[in-house]
Scaffold this active site. Sequence first.
Site, PDB file in Angstrom:
ATOM      1  N   LYS A  19       0.946  -1.694  -0.119  1.00 57.61           N
ATOM      2  CA  LYS A  19       0.230  -0.080   0.182  1.00 57.61           C
ATOM      3  C   LYS A  19       1.023   1.121   0.257  1.00 57.61           C
ATOM      4  O   LYS A  19       0.689   2.378  -0.507  1.00 57.61           O
ATOM      5  CB  LYS A  19      -0.886   0.259   0.880  1.00 57.61           C
ATOM      6  CG  LYS A  19      -2.193   1.357   1.275  1.00 57.61           C
ATOM      7  CD  LYS A  19      -2.303   1.202   2.502  1.00 57.61           C
ATOM      8  CE  LYS A  19      -1.784   2.046   3.985  1.00 57.61           C
ATOM      9  NZ  LYS A  19      -2.303   2.374   4.896  1.00 57.61           N
ATOM     10  N   SER A  20       2.065   0.967   1.136  1.00 54.89           N
ATOM     11  CA  SER A  20       2.855   2.573   0.951  1.00 54.89           C
ATOM     12  C   SER A  20       3.357   2.746  -0.453  1.00 54.89           C
ATOM     13  O   SER A  20       3.640   4.180  -0.869  1.00 54.89           O
ATOM     14  CB  SER A  20       4.398   2.219   1.902  1.00 54.89           C
ATOM     15  OG  SER A  20       2.997   1.826   3.056  1.00 54.89           O
ATOM     16  N   GLY A  91      -5.667   7.663   5.166  1.00 54.37           N
ATOM     17  CA  GLY A  91      -4.788   8.550   5.723  1.00 54.37           C
ATOM     18  C   GLY A  91      -3.432   8.712   4.110  1.00 54.37           C
ATOM     19  O   GLY A  91      -3.055   9.819   4.601  1.00 54.37           O
ATOM     20  N   SER A 164       3.307  11.636  12.841  1.00 57.07           N
ATOM     21  CA  SER A 164       3.833  11.042  12.050  1.00 57.07           C
ATOM     22  C   SER A 164       4.402  11.277  10.665  1.00 57.07           C
ATOM     23  O   SER A 164       5.230  12.584  10.542  1.00 57.07           O
ATOM     24  CB  SER A 164       1.772  10.930  11.023  1.00 57.07           C
ATOM     25  OG  SER A 164       2.200  10.168  10.177  1.00 57.07           O
ATOM     26  N   SER A 191       9.106   6.483  12.361  1.00 50.24           N
ATOM     27  CA  SER A 191       8.628   5.245  10.991  1.00 50.24           C
ATOM     28  C   SER A 191       9.496   6.020   9.716  1.00 50.24           C
ATOM     29  O   SER A 191       9.272   6.159   9.000  1.00 50.24           O
ATOM     30  CB  SER A 191       7.279   5.562  10.908  1.00 50.24           C
ATOM     31  OG  SER A 191       6.370   5.030  11.705  1.00 50.24           O
ATOM     32  N   ASP A 307       4.237  -0.399  12.518  1.00 51.42           N
ATOM     33  CA  ASP A 307       2.557  -1.033  11.224  1.00 51.42           C
ATOM     34  C   ASP A 307       3.211  -2.788  11.767  1.00 51.42           C
ATOM     35  O   ASP A 307       1.773  -3.357  11.845  1.00 51.42           O
ATOM     36  CB  ASP A 307       2.490  -0.721   9.840  1.00 51.42           C
ATOM     37  CG  ASP A 307       1.837   0.612  10.022  1.00 51.42           C
ATOM     38  OD1 ASP A 307       1.662   0.942  10.836  1.00 51.42           O
ATOM     39  OD2 ASP A 307       2.247   0.627   8.576  1.00 51.42           O
ATOM     40  N   ARG A 338      -3.947   1.759  18.716  1.00 48.02           N
ATOM     41  CA  ARG A 338      -3.260   0.391  18.790  1.00 48.02           C
ATOM     42  C   ARG A 338      -3.472   0.328  19.811  1.00 48.02           C
ATOM     43  O   ARG A 338      -2.900  -1.025  19.711  1.00 48.02           O
ATOM     44  CB  ARG A 338      -2.883   0.882  17.189  1.00 48.02           C
ATOM     45  CG  ARG A 338      -3.386   0.883  15.840  1.00 48.02           C
ATOM     46  CD  ARG A 338      -2.228   0.481  15.145  1.00 48.02           C
ATOM     47  NE  ARG A 338      -3.387   0.128  13.817  1.00 48.02           N
ATOM     48  CZ  ARG A 338      -2.573   0.431  12.687  1.00 48.02           C
ATOM     49  NH1 ARG A 338      -1.409   0.919  12.084  1.00 48.02           N
ATOM     50  NH2 ARG A 338      -3.394   0.348  11.166  1.00 48.02           N
ATOM     51  N   LYS A 404      -9.143  -3.151   3.570  1.00 46.18           N
ATOM     52  CA  LYS A 404      -8.522  -1.818   3.425  1.00 46.18           C
ATOM     53  C   LYS A 404      -7.305  -1.599   2.821  1.00 46.18           C
ATOM     54  O   LYS A 404      -6.800  -0.945   2.626  1.00 46.18           O
ATOM     55  CB  LYS A 404      -7.812  -1.275   4.884  1.00 46.18           C
ATOM     56  CG  LYS A 404      -7.396  -0.050   5.544  1.00 46.18           C
ATOM     57  CD  LYS A 404      -7.435   0.989   6.351  1.00 46.18           C
ATOM     58  CE  LYS A 404      -6.823   1.863   6.819  1.00 46.18           C
ATOM     59  NZ  LYS A 404      -7.333   2.832   6.219  1.00 46.18           N
TER      60      LYS A 404
END
Length: 423
Positions: A19-20, A91, A164, A191, A307, A338, A404
Site C-alpha cells: 500500500k505504501s 490516511g 507521523s 517511522s 505497523d 492501537r 482496507k
Amino acid sequence: MTTAGAPPQAFHAHVPGSKSLTNRALLLAAAAGGSSVLAAPLVSEDTTAFRAALAQLGCRIVSLADGSGWQVDGLGRGPKGAGRIWCADAGTAARFLPPLAATGHGDFVFEGSAQLTARPLAPLADALRRLGARVHTAGGGTLPLRVEAAGLDGGGLEVDGGLSSQFLSGLLMAGPLLRTPLLIRVRDLVSRPYVDMTLALMRHFGAEVSEDAPGEFAVRPTGYRATGLRIEPDASTASYFFAAAAVTGSAVTVAGLGRDSLQGDVRFVDVLERAGALVRRGSESTTVTGTGALRGGFTVDMGEISDTFMTLAAIAPLADAPITVRGIAHARLKESDRIEAVARNLRAAGVRTETGRDRITVHPGETSAARIACHRDHRIAMAFSVLNLRTQNLTLDDPGCVAKTFPGFHAELHRLFPRHPLQ
C-alpha cells in the site's frame, strides 16, 4: 503444528502489493510529465480511494487490459481546477494530496470518513501555511481541509516528525513542484524507513533530493519524469504470514520481498528470529520457518516498524516468557489507539498485559474464548487471526475491515492453514 521430527510444511504466501509503495507511486506518477505504468499495484479500499482522489484532481488513471497494472497519465505539474476530494479512510490521501494540491492552482476541499476525520492534520496544515499556502481546517486541525492553491515557493521549513512520518513524506513529494528549492529540517522523526521509501521513489521518478545532514532534506524544483515501477509485495501484510509460520512450525515464503526491499517492515523477520524462528533472506524472497516454540523474555523497539508491532503482540501469549514492545507512542494515532486496542483485546481473552505511553508488555498464558473488537482497523483483525491459528477460540466483530489493505486475507490464510475458520 508440525509433527515432531517431521520437516516443516512449506508454503508460498500470495501477498498483494505494498500500500505504501502503491500510493506514493500513484502520486509521483500523477505529478510527472508523460505516462507511467505501475505493475502489480495493490488493489484495496485505501489504494482505490487514493486513485479516485487523484482522478478528482484531474489525473487520468486506467487499468491495463491484461489486468497487470495501471497506466497513469501524469499532469506534469500540480493540479488545476476546483472540487471536493473524498479520501475515504486513507490516511495517505489526506496527508499526501493536500501538499500536491497546494502546488497547483484552484480551490480544493479534502474530506473523509469519520474515522479519518478524527486523525490529526494540524502539523501538515501549519507547514503548508508557512510555505505560503492558504489552508483551512475544521476546529481541532482535522478534515475537512481546504486548500486555496496558487502554487508554492520553497524556502526553509522546520517540521515535527513525532506524530507521523506521512506529514514529512507529503511535503517532500511536493518539493520538486515548488517554484524554488525546499529545505526541510525535521525533529523527532518516527517511522524513518517510510521516509527512506519516499526518497527512493522520488529519485526513481527523477527528483533531485538529498539529506545533507541527519534530518535535513533538500529538494530541488526539478519536477518529475514518467517511468515504470513494479510494486513489491506488502511487507506489513507479509508479517502476518511470517508470524503464522512461527506459531505453527511451518515454513512460509514470500516471493518478491527480498533483503533489498524498499520497505522497512521487512525487518519484522528480525524480531521473529529473536523469538526463535529461522529466517532465510534471499535477493528475491524471504522465508520464515517456525521451530515449534516461541521464545520470549526480551524487549524490542519497534518504533520504525510500528505497523507490525500488533503482529508480535497478538502472538506473544504463545511465547515462553513476557515480551515488551516499546517506541510505539505514535501508534496511538492510527486507525485506532492501537496500543490500547490490542491490550484490551488480549485482556478480553484472559491474557495479562501492561501498557505505558509508548509500550506494551504481553505475558504468556492460555487464552479464553473472546470476540475481538477490530475498531475498523485491518491490522487488528489480521494480527488476531494469526493468534487464532493456535487458539481456535477467537472471533472478529468486523472481519471485512481487512479490505482496507488485503480483501482476500482470510481466504489466503485459510488456503495456507485450512484449520483457520473463515471469519
